[in-house]
Write a protein that holds these residues in place. Structure first.
Motif, short mmCIF file in Angstrom:
data_model
loop_
_atom_site.label_atom_id
_atom_site.label_comp_id
_atom_site.label_asym_id
_atom_site.label_seq_id
_atom_site.Cartn_x
_atom_site.Cartn_y
_atom_site.Cartn_z
N HIS A 460 0.82 -1.22 0.07
CA HIS A 460 -0.02 -0.05 0.11
C HIS A 460 0.92 1.15 0.05
N LYS A 461 2.06 1.18 -0.62
CA LYS A 461 2.97 2.18 -0.74
C LYS A 461 3.79 2.22 -2.11
N GLU A 462 4.30 3.39 -2.46
CA GLU A 462 5.01 3.44 -3.69
C GLU A 462 6.52 3.17 -3.04
N ILE A 463 7.43 2.55 -3.85
CA ILE A 463 8.84 2.25 -3.49
C ILE A 463 9.70 3.59 -4.26
N VAL A 464 10.47 4.26 -3.63
CA VAL A 464 11.62 4.85 -4.21
C VAL A 464 12.80 4.35 -3.90
N VAL A 465 13.56 3.99 -4.95
CA VAL A 465 14.77 3.39 -4.78
C VAL A 465 15.95 4.33 -5.16
N MET A 466 16.83 4.24 -4.32
CA MET A 466 18.14 5.03 -4.45
C MET A 466 19.60 3.93 -4.70
N ILE A 467 19.82 3.79 -5.88
CA ILE A 467 20.80 2.71 -6.24
C ILE A 467 22.26 3.15 -5.88
N VAL A 468 23.04 2.37 -5.29
CA VAL A 468 24.49 2.81 -4.87
C VAL A 468 25.31 1.83 -5.60
N LYS A 469 26.70 2.23 -5.96
CA LYS A 469 27.39 1.57 -6.64
C LYS A 469 28.05 0.46 -5.61
N GLY A 470 28.59 -0.69 -6.22
CA GLY A 470 29.28 -1.46 -5.79
C GLY A 470 28.80 -2.80 -5.49
N HIS A 471 29.67 -3.78 -4.80
CA HIS A 471 29.18 -5.31 -5.08
C HIS A 471 28.87 -5.62 -3.54
N ASP A 472 28.54 -4.58 -2.68
CA ASP A 472 28.24 -4.95 -1.09
C ASP A 472 26.43 -5.19 -1.08
N HIS A 473 26.27 -6.39 -0.94
CA HIS A 473 24.75 -6.67 -1.09
C HIS A 473 24.07 -6.23 0.05
N ARG A 474 23.71 -5.34 0.41
CA ARG A 474 23.23 -4.69 1.55
C ARG A 474 21.94 -3.80 1.40
N TYR A 475 21.11 -3.38 2.27
CA TYR A 475 20.23 -2.35 2.16
C TYR A 475 19.88 -1.54 3.30
N GLU A 476 19.10 -0.56 3.03
CA GLU A 476 18.91 0.53 4.26
C GLU A 476 17.21 1.04 3.89
N ILE A 477 16.36 0.89 4.86
CA ILE A 477 15.35 1.83 4.61
C ILE A 477 15.50 2.88 5.28
N LYS A 478 15.73 4.15 4.35
CA LYS A 478 16.03 5.32 4.59
C LYS A 478 14.82 5.98 5.45
N ARG A 479 13.62 6.13 4.84
CA ARG A 479 12.56 7.06 5.62
C ARG A 479 11.14 6.69 4.93
N PHE A 480 10.21 6.92 5.58
CA PHE A 480 8.83 7.00 5.03
C PHE A 480 8.62 8.60 4.82
N GLY A 481 7.45 8.61 4.03
CA GLY A 481 6.95 10.06 3.71
C GLY A 481 6.08 9.98 2.42
N THR A 482 5.91 11.18 1.97
CA THR A 482 5.36 11.37 0.66
C THR A 482 6.16 11.07 -0.50
N LYS A 483 5.60 10.65 -1.72
CA LYS A 483 6.52 10.45 -2.64
C LYS A 483 7.38 11.62 -3.26
N ALA A 484 6.79 12.68 -3.14
CA ALA A 484 7.53 14.14 -3.72
C ALA A 484 8.85 14.13 -2.73
N GLU A 485 8.26 14.09 -1.29
CA GLU A 485 9.31 14.37 -0.18
C GLU A 485 10.63 13.31 -0.47
N LEU A 486 10.51 12.14 -0.75
CA LEU A 486 11.45 11.29 -0.82
C LEU A 486 12.10 11.33 -2.02
N MET A 487 11.50 11.64 -3.25
CA MET A 487 12.01 11.96 -4.18
C MET A 487 13.14 13.18 -4.09
#
Length: 495
Positions: A460-487
């Protein structure tokens, strides 16, 4: 001819021992990991363990040291009198202060091994306070000379003194021995005096074991060549050479290029940290060091041989046995060592491997015990450990795999992220910003993001993705908010 290359001009001290054109020993001492073997401390008993006949000693370092009952002067005294009792509690108590010496550096989670039998050494005599013992070098020219020295020493030593006569003393006089003995007694008295003035566990006397080890290498051969790049050390070594009438030639190398590189051994020294060791015939070894033991795996690699299979395997194992003995000494690997030779059927080939190891390990200054093959064909041996191996000194566990050699796959991380996102599906925010790499994103959303709409509907949410370079297989949920804010947040983070 033996050759030593000493790189002492920088903070990290190194020397290499070269015999027959090949490095046989490499000692490296980074400033933060200088060995403490031989250092003398004022210690305080923190815990007595009767069940192990040992005690933990606070000697001023981060980890407490470990001291066994037999290493206590009080126990040795009772043993001389024939009144010894089994429990360590009879000889030491919590809170007691005593002089201790490090006999083995701490390694991994294990603290240093300590002794209360203080050893002071010179090139001719080793003095040990607290034990009744006389030893004479086995390298004396004759048993008659050994017996004469043993008898003479017994007439001068005290009951609580241990004395070891080194090979260099054989041609010396009794007067020289007595002078050195008196000097060592005075040194011990000074240590006791200094220790009594201290209030808490701390260092009493630091031993320059690195410089001493160079002198020991020189003492073991009547002649050789030493190249050193530090002028102060050069002068000290020249003085030692003159005082002892040594046949060694000592050269000062002041060139701008690192002395290891200048003399062509830098690359060979670097190989001592490699996991894989290639043999001349195309086969190879794999070294795996763990806290409990070291495993060496023998592989045929590119070597297919020209004879029948059994002979091919035997030739590979023979080369491997010779190289393993060399590598254990070079890498200073101690403790339990398990060697997985390639399986051979003929008994005589097993015997030949054992004989090869016996011959090659005789050159090692550390005691090596060959225990033989197990029923599963694994060869067992032990090598005395007095300090950390090269890899323990110079490497650290990978922060990504924590020393396992393995990291989570992109699939594992992607599905872990999916599960965590699902835990937030009841939140009211319009969108979520996540950070990860391309591989994890591809697994999570599928080719051309085909699965992304499905996942967004479930969340029930849109997902905004920030791709980082590297072979490091990890992730971080940065924050929640409106799509405009997160973009906007993503844009700021990427610029």
């Amino acid at each position: 001819m033996k050759k030593l290359i000493a790189n002492l001009s920088t903070r990290e001290k190194r020397y290499a021992c070269i015999e027959n054109g090949r490095i046989t020993k490499l000692e490296i001492e980074p400033p933060k990991s200088a060995g403490s073997v031989g250092n003398i401390y004022l210690g305080k008993v923190t815990k007595v363990l009767p069940g192990m006949e040992a005690a933990f000693i606070d000697y001023g370092e981060k980890k407490s040291g470990f001291l066994y009952r037999d290493e206590l002067p009080s126990y040795q005294e009772a043993k001389r009198k024939g009144t010894q009792k089994s429990s360590i509690s009879q000889y030491i108590r919590e809170g007691e202060k005593l002089l201790v010496q490090v006999t083995r550096d701490e390694a991994g989670t294990k603290g240093a091994k300590l002794t209360g039998l203080i050893e002071l050494s010179s090139n001719h005599v080793v003095y040990i306070h607290g034990i009744d013992y006389v030893g004479v070098s086995k390298k004396f020219k004759s048993s008659e000379s050994q017996n004469q020295w043993r008898s003479m020493v017994l007439t001068h030593k005290k009951a609580d003194e241990g004395l070891i006569i080194r090979t260099a003393m054989e041609e010396m006089s009794e007067a020289v021995f007595l002078k050195q003995l008196e000097t060592q007694r005075e040194n011990y008295a000074q240590l006791l005096k200094k220790a009594t003035s201290l209030k808490k566990p701390t260092l009493v006397s630091r031993r320059d074991s690195f410089f001493e080890s160079i002198l020991t290498e020189m003492s073991q051969a009547p002649s050789g060549e030493l190249y050193v790049d530090d002028f102060t050390c050069f002068q000290e070594l020249k003085k030692w050479q003159q005082d002892h009438g040594s046949g060694w030639e000592i050269f000062y190398e002041a060139g701008p290029v690192n002395i290891f590189s200048h003399l062509g051994i830098e690359s060979e020294a670097e190989q001592a940290l490699k996991k894989f060791v290639w043999l001349k015939n195309g086969s190879y070894l794999i070294f795996e060091e763990t806290e409990a033991f070291t495993v060496v795996d023998v592989n045929t690699g590119k070597f297919t041989g020209k004879a029948e299979k059994e002979q091919t395997l035997f030739e590979t194992n023979m080369q491997a046995a010779k190289e393993i003995a060399h590598q254990l000494r070079l890498r200073n690997i101690g403790g339990i060592i398990l060697i997985d030779f390639i399986n051979m059927k003929q008994v005589q080939h097993h015997h030949a491997i054992v004989e090869m190891l016996k011959t090659e390990t005789k050159q090692d200054e550390m005691r090596v015990q060959l225990l033989g093959f197990t029923e599963l064909g694994i060869f067992q041996l032990t090598r005395k450990r007095t300090s950390a191996s090269l890899s323990e000194k110079l490497t650290m566990a990978c922060p990504m795999c924590l020393g396992t050699g393995k990291v989570d796959s992109a699939e594992t991380v992607a599905f872990r992220l999916e599960r965590e996102l699902m835990e937030h599906r009841k939140r009211d925010e319009e969108a979520v910003l996540i950070e990860t790499n391309e591989a994890v994103s591809t697994i999570l959303f599928g080719e051309q993001d085909a699965y992304k709409p499905v996942l967004e509907e479930m969340l029930h949410k849109e997902i905004v993705v920030m791709i980082v370079k590297g072979h490091d297989h990890r992730y971080e949920i940065k924050r929640f908010g409106t799509k405009a804010e997160l973009m906007k947040v993503r844009e700021n983070l990427l610029t």
